[in-house]
Scaffold this motif. Structure first.
Motif, PDB file in Angstrom:
ATOM      1  N   UNK A 169       0.980  -1.251  -0.141  1.00  0.00           N
ATOM      2  CA  UNK A 169      -0.022   0.133  -0.069  1.00  0.00           C
ATOM      3  C   UNK A 169       0.837   1.277  -0.061  1.00  0.00           C
ATOM      4  N   UNK A 170       1.848   1.263   0.860  1.00  0.00           N
ATOM      5  CA  UNK A 170       2.879   2.476   0.987  1.00  0.00           C
ATOM      6  C   UNK A 170       3.490   2.588  -0.463  1.00  0.00           C
ATOM      7  N   UNK A 171       4.204   1.434  -1.060  1.00  0.00           N
ATOM      8  CA  UNK A 171       4.556   1.607  -2.561  1.00  0.00           C
ATOM      9  C   UNK A 171       3.634   2.079  -3.469  1.00  0.00           C
ATOM     10  N   UNK A 172       2.417   1.607  -3.316  1.00  0.00           N
ATOM     11  CA  UNK A 172       1.375   2.153  -4.444  1.00  0.00           C
ATOM     12  C   UNK A 172       1.337   3.490  -4.075  1.00  0.00           C
ATOM     13  N   UNK A 173       1.077   4.048  -2.939  1.00  0.00           N
ATOM     14  CA  UNK A 173       1.061   5.303  -2.551  1.00  0.00           C
ATOM     15  C   UNK A 173       2.267   6.169  -3.127  1.00  0.00           C
ATOM     16  N   UNK A 174       3.461   5.902  -2.956  1.00  0.00           N
ATOM     17  CA  UNK A 174       4.569   6.560  -3.343  1.00  0.00           C
ATOM     18  C   UNK A 174       4.563   6.503  -4.793  1.00  0.00           C
ATOM     19  N   UNK A 175       4.034   5.378  -5.408  1.00  0.00           N
ATOM     20  CA  UNK A 175       4.153   5.320  -6.731  1.00  0.00           C
ATOM     21  C   UNK A 175       3.487   6.386  -7.611  1.00  0.00           C
ATOM     22  N   UNK A 176       1.922   6.715  -6.905  1.00  0.00           N
ATOM     23  CA  UNK A 176       1.137   7.722  -7.154  1.00  0.00           C
ATOM     24  C   UNK A 176       1.511   8.832  -7.182  1.00  0.00           C
ATOM     25  N   UNK A 177       2.197   9.100  -6.038  1.00  0.00           N
ATOM     26  CA  UNK A 177       2.751  10.529  -5.512  1.00  0.00           C
ATOM     27  C   UNK A 177       3.934  10.881  -6.647  1.00  0.00           C
ATOM     28  N   UNK A 178       4.519   9.603  -7.049  1.00  0.00           N
ATOM     29  CA  UNK A 178       5.794   9.935  -8.039  1.00  0.00           C
ATOM     30  C   UNK A 178       5.394  10.147  -9.438  1.00  0.00           C
ATOM     31  N   UNK A 179       4.125   9.506  -9.809  1.00  0.00           N
ATOM     32  CA  UNK A 179       3.651  10.016 -11.218  1.00  0.00           C
ATOM     33  C   UNK A 179       3.104  11.283 -10.955  1.00  0.00           C
ATOM     34  N   UNK A 180       2.401  11.865  -9.759  1.00  0.00           N
ATOM     35  CA  UNK A 180       1.920  12.979 -10.010  1.00  0.00           C
ATOM     36  C   UNK A 180       3.090  14.145  -9.926  1.00  0.00           C
ATOM     37  N   UNK A 181       4.335  13.872  -9.098  1.00  0.00           N
ATOM     38  CA  UNK A 181       5.478  14.869  -9.255  1.00  0.00           C
ATOM     39  C   UNK A 181       5.872  14.854 -10.639  1.00  0.00           C
ATOM     40  N   UNK A 182       6.082  13.617 -11.175  1.00  0.00           N
ATOM     41  CA  UNK A 182       6.572  13.880 -12.646  1.00  0.00           C
ATOM     42  C   UNK A 182       5.791  14.423 -13.604  1.00  0.00           C
ATOM     43  N   UNK A 183       4.235  14.346 -13.338  1.00  0.00           N
ATOM     44  CA  UNK A 183       3.438  15.209 -14.147  1.00  0.00           C
ATOM     45  C   UNK A 183       3.807  16.734 -14.047  1.00  0.00           C
ATOM     46  N   UNK A 184       3.737  17.065 -12.682  1.00  0.00           N
ATOM     47  CA  UNK A 184       4.182  18.473 -12.161  1.00  0.00           C
ATOM     48  C   UNK A 184       5.378  18.899 -12.955  1.00  0.00           C
ATOM     49  N   UNK A 185       6.486  17.885 -12.874  1.00  0.00           N
ATOM     50  CA  UNK A 185       7.676  18.554 -13.179  1.00  0.00           C
ATOM     51  C   UNK A 185       7.704  18.567 -14.745  1.00  0.00           C
ATOM     52  N   UNK A 186       7.022  17.605 -15.562  1.00  0.00           N
ATOM     53  CA  UNK A 186       6.821  17.649 -16.910  1.00  0.00           C
ATOM     54  C   UNK A 186       6.291  18.973 -17.487  1.00  0.00           C
ATOM     55  N   UNK A 187       4.950  19.435 -16.578  1.00  0.00           N
ATOM     56  CA  UNK A 187       4.374  20.397 -16.938  1.00  0.00           C
ATOM     57  C   UNK A 187       5.341  21.662 -16.669  1.00  0.00           C
ATOM     58  N   UNK A 188       6.178  21.896 -15.581  1.00  0.00           N
ATOM     59  CA  UNK A 188       7.153  22.929 -15.336  1.00  0.00           C
ATOM     60  C   UNK A 188       8.049  22.821 -16.529  1.00  0.00           C
ATOM     61  N   UNK A 189       8.727  21.842 -16.719  1.00  0.00           N
ATOM     62  CA  UNK A 189       9.698  21.784 -17.821  1.00  0.00           C
ATOM     63  C   UNK A 189       9.142  22.269 -19.302  1.00  0.00           C
ATOM     64  N   UNK A 190       7.790  22.031 -19.536  1.00  0.00           N
ATOM     65  CA  UNK A 190       7.158  22.301 -20.794  1.00  0.00           C
ATOM     66  C   UNK A 190       7.245  24.115 -20.739  1.00  0.00           C
ATOM     67  N   UNK A 191       6.858  24.471 -19.384  1.00  0.00           N
ATOM     68  CA  UNK A 191       6.431  26.028 -19.261  1.00  0.00           C
ATOM     69  C   UNK A 191       7.886  26.772 -19.456  1.00  0.00           C
ATOM     70  N   UNK A 192       8.838  26.062 -18.824  1.00  0.00           N
ATOM     71  CA  UNK A 192      10.236  26.423 -18.808  1.00  0.00           C
ATOM     72  C   UNK A 192      10.768  26.876 -20.485  1.00  0.00           C
ATOM     73  N   UNK A 193      10.313  25.554 -21.154  1.00  0.00           N
ATOM     74  CA  UNK A 193      10.883  25.577 -22.557  1.00  0.00           C
ATOM     75  C   UNK A 193       9.925  26.639 -23.265  1.00  0.00           C
ATOM     76  N   UNK A 194       8.685  26.876 -22.978  1.00  0.00           N
ATOM     77  CA  UNK A 194       8.000  28.114 -23.542  1.00  0.00           C
ATOM     78  C   UNK A 194       8.601  29.292 -23.370  1.00  0.00           C
ATOM     79  N   UNK A 195       9.121  29.577 -22.104  1.00  0.00           N
ATOM     80  CA  UNK A 195       9.695  30.847 -21.630  1.00  0.00           C
ATOM     81  C   UNK A 195      11.100  31.008 -22.264  1.00  0.00           C
ATOM     82  N   UNK A 196      11.897  29.838 -22.453  1.00  0.00           N
ATOM     83  CA  UNK A 196      13.051  30.023 -23.207  1.00  0.00           C
ATOM     84  C   UNK A 196      12.909  30.340 -24.729  1.00  0.00           C
ATOM     85  N   UNK A 197      11.967  29.873 -25.209  1.00  0.00           N
ATOM     86  CA  UNK A 197      11.645  30.061 -26.630  1.00  0.00           C
ATOM     87  C   UNK A 197      11.287  31.631 -26.799  1.00  0.00           C
TER      88      UNK A 197
END
Length: 160
Positions: A61-89
């Protein structure tokens, strides 16, 4: 005597049987103790196994929760990365535009400097022509004044 011998043999056999039975009882008691000990150990092992199963489920259950948190953080990081790319452009576009504007302004400055030099030369020539014309006008005024003076003198001389 024979009966006594048989009785003695029977007593001896009976004693051996009793000793054998006592030994078997002792072995049976030891075996029962071993069985009880094995039951207690198997019960403890079963409880440990059940504890491990519960602990494993909690860890899953802890692993599943952590995996969900990791997926959420990965999505957030990806969104931030895309925003940074747009700003750089956007910054790169602004930089290119600024460089183009600077080159255009530099070119216009050179053109303006050339025009100013041309106008300064024309002004210098115009000033020189103006001075010459002023000198000519001053000369003509002087001649006119001399001519008028001479006319007046001639008119006065004629009147006298």
């Amino acid at each position: 005597l024979a009966v006594r011998g048989d009785l003695s043999d029977a007593n001896a056999s009976s004693k051996e049987a009793r000793d054998g039975a006592a030994g078997l009882r002792s072995e049976l008691s030891e075996a029962e103790k071993v069985v009880d000990l094995l039951r207690a150990q198997s019960g403890a092992a079963l409880r440990q196994s059940e504890d491990c199963v519960r602990e494993n489920a909690a860890l899953k259950e802890q692993v599943s929760t952590l995996q969900g948190q990791m997926r959420q953080k990965a999505k957030q990081a990806s969104a931030r990365l895309q925003e940074c790319k747009r700003q750089v452009e956007a910054v790169e576009r602004e930089k290119r535009d600024a460089e183009e504007n600077w080159l255009r302004a530099k070119s216009e400055l050179h053109e303006t400097k050339a025009k100013v030099r041309g106008l300064q030369s024309a002004l210098k020539l115009s000033n020189e022509k103006g001075k010459k014309l002023q000198n000519d006008v001053d000369g003509l005024k002087s001649e006119y004044a001399d001519s008028m003076s001479a006319k007046e003198k001639a008119s006065q001389d004629a009147l006298e």
